[in-house]
Design an enzyme around this catalytic site. Structure first.
Site, mmCIF file in Angstrom:
data_model
loop_
_atom_site.group_PDB
_atom_site.id
_atom_site.type_symbol
_atom_site.label_atom_id
_atom_site.label_comp_id
_atom_site.label_asym_id
_atom_site.label_seq_id
_atom_site.Cartn_x
_atom_site.Cartn_y
_atom_site.Cartn_z
ATOM 1 N N CYS A 74 65.555 45.972 -18.989
ATOM 2 C CA CYS A 74 66.864 46.659 -18.167
ATOM 3 C C CYS A 74 67.240 45.632 -17.140
ATOM 4 O O CYS A 74 66.620 45.025 -16.311
ATOM 5 C CB CYS A 74 66.047 47.883 -17.524
ATOM 6 S SG CYS A 74 67.338 48.382 -16.471
ATOM 7 N N THR A 110 76.291 54.068 -26.725
ATOM 8 C CA THR A 110 77.471 54.258 -26.082
ATOM 9 C C THR A 110 78.573 55.022 -27.246
ATOM 10 O O THR A 110 79.356 55.875 -26.589
ATOM 11 C CB THR A 110 78.254 52.788 -26.008
ATOM 12 O OG1 THR A 110 77.347 52.154 -25.191
ATOM 13 C CG2 THR A 110 79.525 52.738 -25.399
ATOM 14 N N LEU A 148 68.031 52.774 -13.642
ATOM 15 C CA LEU A 148 66.946 53.742 -14.129
ATOM 16 C C LEU A 148 66.750 55.008 -12.998
ATOM 17 O O LEU A 148 65.450 55.421 -12.992
ATOM 18 C CB LEU A 148 65.483 53.020 -14.106
ATOM 19 C CG LEU A 148 65.533 51.717 -15.123
ATOM 20 C CD1 LEU A 148 64.269 50.880 -15.113
ATOM 21 C CD2 LEU A 148 65.623 52.207 -16.634
ATOM 22 N N GLY A 179 64.869 56.074 -19.748
ATOM 23 C CA GLY A 179 63.583 55.316 -18.961
ATOM 24 C C GLY A 179 63.030 56.124 -17.969
ATOM 25 O O GLY A 179 63.624 56.302 -16.935
HETATM 26 C C1 LIG Z 1 74.473 54.629 -19.484
HETATM 27 C C2 LIG Z 1 73.489 53.856 -20.306
HETATM 28 C C3 LIG Z 1 72.404 53.891 -19.903
HETATM 29 C C4 LIG Z 1 71.004 53.268 -20.560
HETATM 30 N N1 LIG Z 1 69.831 53.408 -19.873
HETATM 31 C C5 LIG Z 1 68.587 52.896 -20.637
HETATM 32 C C6 LIG Z 1 67.379 53.036 -20.135
HETATM 33 O O1 LIG Z 1 66.884 53.955 -19.511
HETATM 34 N N2 LIG Z 1 66.577 52.295 -21.029
HETATM 35 C C7 LIG Z 1 66.801 51.419 -21.885
HETATM 36 O O2 LIG Z 1 65.640 50.816 -22.744
HETATM 37 N N3 LIG Z 1 68.079 51.108 -22.606
HETATM 38 C C8 LIG Z 1 69.133 52.093 -21.653
HETATM 39 N N4 LIG Z 1 70.209 51.637 -22.216
HETATM 40 C C9 LIG Z 1 70.674 50.762 -23.334
HETATM 41 C C10 LIG Z 1 70.815 51.371 -24.546
HETATM 42 O O3 LIG Z 1 69.662 52.203 -24.940
HETATM 43 C C11 LIG Z 1 71.155 50.485 -25.741
HETATM 44 O O4 LIG Z 1 69.910 49.296 -25.692
HETATM 45 C C12 LIG Z 1 72.403 49.556 -25.538
HETATM 46 O O5 LIG Z 1 73.383 50.512 -24.930
HETATM 47 C C13 LIG Z 1 73.009 49.163 -26.869
HETATM 48 O O6 LIG Z 1 73.124 50.137 -27.419
HETATM 49 P P1 LIG Z 1 74.846 50.811 -27.867
HETATM 50 O O7 LIG Z 1 75.845 49.613 -27.803
HETATM 51 O O8 LIG Z 1 74.907 51.728 -28.865
HETATM 52 O O9 LIG Z 1 75.076 51.483 -26.488
HETATM 53 C C14 LIG Z 1 71.380 52.161 -21.481
HETATM 54 C C15 LIG Z 1 72.639 52.234 -21.722
HETATM 55 C C16 LIG Z 1 73.644 52.853 -21.385
HETATM 56 C C17 LIG Z 1 75.048 52.698 -21.737
#
Ligand SMILES: Cc1cc2nc3c(=O)[nH]c(=O)nc-3n(C[C@H](O)[C@H](O)[C@H](O)COP(=O)(O)O)c2cc1C
Length: 306
Positions: A132, A268, A76, A49
């Site tokens: 977020c 993840t 963020l 982000g």
């Molecule tokens: C460490 C971390 C940082 C993240 N930072 C952002 C971000 O900056 N902006 C955003 O829209 N989602 C962010 N997410 C959410 C992921 O893009 C995603 O929507 C969420 O983790 C679900 O997918 P997953 O289970 O495959 O991780 C972040 C997730 C993690 C684990």
């Protein structure tokens, strides 16, 4: 040898060589991963982000492992738009994959300025992070009601011709309604889910594990919730849905496609094993071959009713 599988998909006007996108926040701005991963094999990379001003994020501890998942409250952290445009975006644009820029702000004006300036760049799409859970102002405040989503998308839509993806929160009453609000104001796609608001406690120290107290839950623990929400959003809108939440394997990705996702994001899993960003696409091709599907796009929304 069996015939090759056509992995290409479209998210509205954007064509992707395969449906697997690195999820926002999990590959930073690509540099961290470039040494261990051929980024050109990704369907797209979605940036961490970006906010107008640099942000240091929240104080540690800001990540914690939980059963079948993790909590993060990174808050963020990013270098701000100016540095992103100077240093990070040119790097991302040279990697041979589509680039989606994820943006976040405290106010509608922040999002307007971000979109106006990104419109003049070579990025392929803008993902509005309205979800977020780890910052005090803006972001999820806009995304948690249909009226908030409507107002924000209406404010930015006239400022860019780039495909606008609206990233929705699962921490709300109805994703069908927030998805419809995004569509009504001209969004090109909705992406979901962002993390689920959660908390971990250390009973020995009697403290929350995270300094922020709460964080966003991601990983396999959230997959059933995410699948349900992707399915609901797909039934509610005519624009494409980009699905994510707990995808670890190609077959997980296939489940999201069947529920209506035109493409998927992997987050993840890539933190556990960086090769997952690529192996999910390879496994998806194997899955398609095994099940007699020659075009992955044919899986989109093909869930059979009971
Ligand atoms: C460490 C971390 C940082 C993240 N930072 C952002 C971000 O900056 N902006 C955003 O829209 N989602 C962010 N997410 C959410 C992921 O893009 C995603 O929507 C969420 O983790 C679900 O997918 P997953 O289970 O495959 O991780 C972040 C997730 C993690 C684990």
């Amino acid at each position: 040898m069996s015939a090759p599988v056509d992995l290409s998909v479209r998210v509205g006007t954007l064509s992707l060589k395969n449906p697997v996108i690195a999820a926002s926040g999990t590959t930073g701005f690509g540099r961290e991963m470039a040494d261990v991963l051929d980024l050109s094999r990704l369907g797209a990379i979605c940036s961490k982000g970006v906010t107008l001003e640099p942000r240091r994020g929240n104080l540690p501890p800001r990540v914690a492992e939980t059963a079948s998942g993790m909590l993060n409250a990174v808050g963020l952290q990013n270098p701000g738009l100016d540095r992103f445009l100077e240093e990070d975006l040119p790097f991302l644009l040279g990697r041979g994959t589509a680039v989606v820029v994820n943006v976040a702000g405290n106010t509608a004006e922040d999002y307007q300025e971000l979109c106006r300036r990104l419109d003049a760049t070579g990025c392929d799409a803008i993902e509005l992070n309205l979800s977020c859970p780890n910052v005090k102002e803006g972001c999820m405040a806009f995304g948690s009601t249909p009226a908030g989503v409507r107002a924000l998308v209406r404010a930015v839509r006239p400022l860019t011709r780039k495909p606008l993806w609206v990233k929705l929160t699962p921490n709300t009453g109805s994703v069908a309604e927030t998805a419809r609000a995004a569509e009504a104001e001209g969004a090109d796609a909705v992406s979901l889910v962002n993390t689920l608001l959660g908390m971990a406690v250390d009973a020995r120290t009697r403290r929350p594990v995270l300094r922020n107290n709460t964080g966003g839950l991601s990983g396999p623990a959230i997959k059933p919730v995410a699948l349900r929400m992707v399915h609901e959003a797909f039934q509610a809108v005519g624009i494409p849905v980009v699905g994510m939440g707990g995808i670890m394997t190609g077959e997980d990705a296939a489940e999201f496609l069947l529920c209506g996702a035109s493409a998927v994001q992997v987050g993840t899993a890539g933190l556990v094993r960086p090769s997952a960003f690529v192996s999910v696409a390879d496994e998806l091709a194997d899955f398609a071959r095994e099940t007699g599907c020659s075009r992955i796009a044919d899986l989109v929304g093909a869930l059979r009713p009971w």
